[in-house]
Design a protein around this motif. Structure first.
Motif, PDB file in Angstrom:
ATOM      1  N   GLU A   6       0.858  -1.193   0.000  1.00 47.20           N
ATOM      2  CA  GLU A   6       0.000   0.000   0.000  1.00 47.20           C
ATOM      3  C   GLU A   6       0.889   1.235   0.000  1.00 47.20           C
ATOM      4  O   GLU A   6       1.782   1.383   0.842  1.00 47.20           O
ATOM      5  CB  GLU A   6      -0.905   0.017   1.222  1.00 47.20           C
ATOM      6  N   GLU A   7       0.648   2.138  -0.959  1.00 47.69           N
ATOM      7  CA  GLU A   7       1.451   3.351  -1.080  1.00 47.69           C
ATOM      8  C   GLU A   7       0.549   4.540  -1.363  1.00 47.69           C
ATOM      9  O   GLU A   7      -0.406   4.444  -2.137  1.00 47.69           O
ATOM     10  CB  GLU A   7       2.487   3.195  -2.198  1.00 47.69           C
ATOM     11  N   VAL A   8       0.842   5.664  -0.747  1.00 52.83           N
ATOM     12  CA  VAL A   8       0.100   6.909  -0.957  1.00 52.83           C
ATOM     13  C   VAL A   8       1.052   7.948  -1.528  1.00 52.83           C
ATOM     14  O   VAL A   8       2.125   8.199  -0.967  1.00 52.83           O
ATOM     15  CB  VAL A   8      -0.526   7.425   0.350  1.00 52.83           C
ATOM     16  N   TYR A   9       0.669   8.532  -2.655  1.00 52.23           N
ATOM     17  CA  TYR A   9       1.472   9.539  -3.346  1.00 52.23           C
ATOM     18  C   TYR A   9       0.889  10.928  -3.097  1.00 52.23           C
ATOM     19  O   TYR A   9      -0.332  11.113  -3.143  1.00 52.23           O
ATOM     20  CB  TYR A   9       1.478   9.282  -4.856  1.00 52.23           C
ATOM     21  N   HIS A  10       1.775  11.890  -2.876  1.00 49.69           N
ATOM     22  CA  HIS A  10       1.362  13.284  -2.695  1.00 49.69           C
ATOM     23  C   HIS A  10       2.076  14.138  -3.736  1.00 49.69           C
ATOM     24  O   HIS A  10       3.311  14.167  -3.801  1.00 49.69           O
ATOM     25  CB  HIS A  10       1.706  13.793  -1.294  1.00 49.69           C
ATOM     26  N   LYS A  11       1.301  14.846  -4.544  1.00 50.16           N
ATOM     27  CA  LYS A  11       1.848  15.708  -5.583  1.00 50.16           C
ATOM     28  C   LYS A  11       2.090  17.098  -5.011  1.00 50.16           C
ATOM     29  O   LYS A  11       1.154  17.791  -4.617  1.00 50.16           O
ATOM     30  CB  LYS A  11       0.873  15.776  -6.760  1.00 50.16           C
ATOM     31  N   ILE A  12       3.366  17.497  -4.956  1.00 52.82           N
ATOM     32  CA  ILE A  12       3.705  18.815  -4.436  1.00 52.82           C
ATOM     33  C   ILE A  12       3.431  19.877  -5.504  1.00 52.82           C
ATOM     34  O   ILE A  12       2.793  20.899  -5.228  1.00 52.82           O
ATOM     35  CB  ILE A  12       5.182  18.852  -4.006  1.00 52.82           C
ATOM     36  N   ASN A  13       3.926  19.640  -6.708  1.00 54.14           N
ATOM     37  CA  ASN A  13       3.660  20.496  -7.859  1.00 54.14           C
ATOM     38  C   ASN A  13       3.850  19.656  -9.114  1.00 54.14           C
ATOM     39  O   ASN A  13       3.904  18.428  -9.038  1.00 54.14           O
ATOM     40  CB  ASN A  13       4.564  21.743  -7.850  1.00 54.14           C
ATOM     41  N   THR A  14       3.972  20.301 -10.274  1.00 53.89           N
ATOM     42  CA  THR A  14       4.072  19.539 -11.520  1.00 53.89           C
ATOM     43  C   THR A  14       5.372  18.749 -11.622  1.00 53.89           C
ATOM     44  O   THR A  14       5.464  17.793 -12.391  1.00 53.89           O
ATOM     45  CB  THR A  14       3.973  20.486 -12.730  1.00 53.89           C
ATOM     46  N   LEU A  62       3.695   0.976   3.081  1.00 54.51           N
ATOM     47  CA  LEU A  62       3.859  -0.166   3.972  1.00 54.51           C
ATOM     48  C   LEU A  62       3.677  -1.424   3.144  1.00 54.51           C
ATOM     49  O   LEU A  62       2.759  -1.511   2.323  1.00 54.51           O
ATOM     50  CB  LEU A  62       2.843  -0.121   5.115  1.00 54.51           C
ATOM     51  N   SER A  63       4.573  -2.410   3.354  1.00 55.19           N
ATOM     52  CA  SER A  63       4.559  -3.608   2.528  1.00 55.19           C
ATOM     53  C   SER A  63       4.777  -4.852   3.385  1.00 55.19           C
ATOM     54  O   SER A  63       5.566  -4.833   4.333  1.00 55.19           O
ATOM     55  CB  SER A  63       5.651  -3.511   1.460  1.00 55.19           C
ATOM     56  N   GLN A 117       9.490 -13.920   6.442  1.00 52.49           N
ATOM     57  CA  GLN A 117       8.436 -12.932   6.317  1.00 52.49           C
ATOM     58  C   GLN A 117       9.044 -11.557   6.567  1.00 52.49           C
ATOM     59  O   GLN A 117       9.918 -11.404   7.411  1.00 52.49           O
ATOM     60  CB  GLN A 117       7.302 -13.226   7.289  1.00 52.49           C
ATOM     61  N   GLU A 118       8.566 -10.579   5.827  1.00 54.93           N
ATOM     62  CA  GLU A 118       9.161  -9.240   5.898  1.00 54.93           C
ATOM     63  C   GLU A 118       8.081  -8.177   5.975  1.00 54.93           C
ATOM     64  O   GLU A 118       7.100  -8.219   5.222  1.00 54.93           O
ATOM     65  CB  GLU A 118      10.030  -8.986   4.659  1.00 54.93           C
ATOM     66  N   PHE A 119       8.296  -7.224   6.882  1.00 54.18           N
ATOM     67  CA  PHE A 119       7.513  -5.994   6.890  1.00 54.18           C
ATOM     68  C   PHE A 119       8.459  -4.871   6.481  1.00 54.18           C
ATOM     69  O   PHE A 119       9.566  -4.755   7.004  1.00 54.18           O
ATOM     70  CB  PHE A 119       6.913  -5.719   8.265  1.00 54.18           C
ATOM     71  N   ARG A 120       8.005  -4.065   5.561  1.00 57.13           N
ATOM     72  CA  ARG A 120       8.844  -3.004   5.005  1.00 57.13           C
ATOM     73  C   ARG A 120       8.066  -1.701   4.997  1.00 57.13           C
ATOM     74  O   ARG A 120       6.892  -1.654   4.606  1.00 57.13           O
ATOM     75  CB  ARG A 120       9.253  -3.372   3.580  1.00 57.13           C
TER      76      ARG A 120
END
Length: 252
Positions: free
Chosen positions: A76-84, A92-93, A114-117
């Motif tokens: 699961e990943e969340v992207y935030h666009k600062i500008n162009t 979290l993986s 098993q891995e948490f990343r």
């Protein structure tokens, strides 16, 4: 040779839709990676990408990339666009991976980690007509466990990844693109007795992807190849990956 390949990946082609690129799958000659994800726009600045994936390998003594199970991933990943030009993300993986040896080739007998990343990345992009050049710094913290989620020795690791990719649309309707990328990985382990070690170069990954985004469907298809070079000097493992992923766009 590694520098030449790195430069070739920049000069070669590419337009990117954030392919679900393969993870490293250990000591093998060939591998197959497939993934399915959902990319959901949260608002004008934020986008979520959730995917599940799995990989299979030939192992070091075979050639069939479908021979043995290797890894299962939930990300699961969340992207935030600062500008162009600028963007950052956090993720979290969870990963479950088989580890084979020369004496153990049966999945039932393989060692399982098993891995948490957790990781964050910062990206900068430039657009030149049909071309887009993107450079990314990614910092990871990895923690490994045994199959029962018990602690294992020297199970903590920091890893830094530097990636450059160049993408290009290849049709007038802008539904097809080719992406070439090169990535270098460095890591430092935590020794339970001695503490943190030194950052060391570990591997390079070179990818070439074809992306199709039909205008009539809210789906992105990616078909790709990755060459994974692990190690340095005369002690280098060369693995070839085939990859395929599907991303569903904004279903909610």
């Amino acid at each position: 040779m590694r520098l030449l390949l790195f430069a070739a990946a920049i000069v070669c082609s590419s337009y990117s839709h954030a392919q679900l690129s393969p993870p490293g799958l250990g000591d093998t000659n060939s591998a197959y990676w497939n993934a399915a994800g959902i990319r959901q726009k949260i608002n004008e600045k934020n986008t979520s990408l959730t995917y599940i994936g799995s990989g299979r390998i030939s192992g070091p003594d075979g050639e069939n990339p479908l021979d043995k199970p290797s890894i299962y991933v939930v990300n699961e990943e969340v992207y935030h666009k600062i500008n162009t030009a600028w963007q950052y993300s956090y993720a979290l993986s969870y990963r479950r991976q088989y580890h084979y040896t020369a004496l153990i080739g049966n999945p039932d007998d393989a060692e399982i980690h098993q891995e948490f990343r957790t990781y964050g990345r910062v990206s900068h992009s430039n657009t030149f007509g049909n071309f887009k050049w993107k450079n990314t710094l990614r910092q990871e913290l990895r923690k490994f466990f045994n199959p029962e989620f018990g602690d294992i020795e020297n199970s903590l690791q920091l890893r830094t990844r530097l990636k450059t990719q160049l993408t290009a649309t290849i049709d007038n309707s802008k539904t097809s693109s080719i992406t070439a990328s090169a990535e270098a990985l460095f890591s430092v382990p935590y020794d339970d007795a001695a503490g943190w070690g030194n950052y060391e170069y570990k591997e390079s990954r070179f990818c070439l992807y074809y992306t199709l985004k039909p205008k009539s469907l809210p789906v992105v298809f990616d078909l790709g190849y990755m060459n994974d070079l692990v190690g340095t000097g005369h002690d280098v493992m060369d693995a070839n990956y085939i990859a395929f992923d599907i991303i569903l766009e904004n279903p909610f």
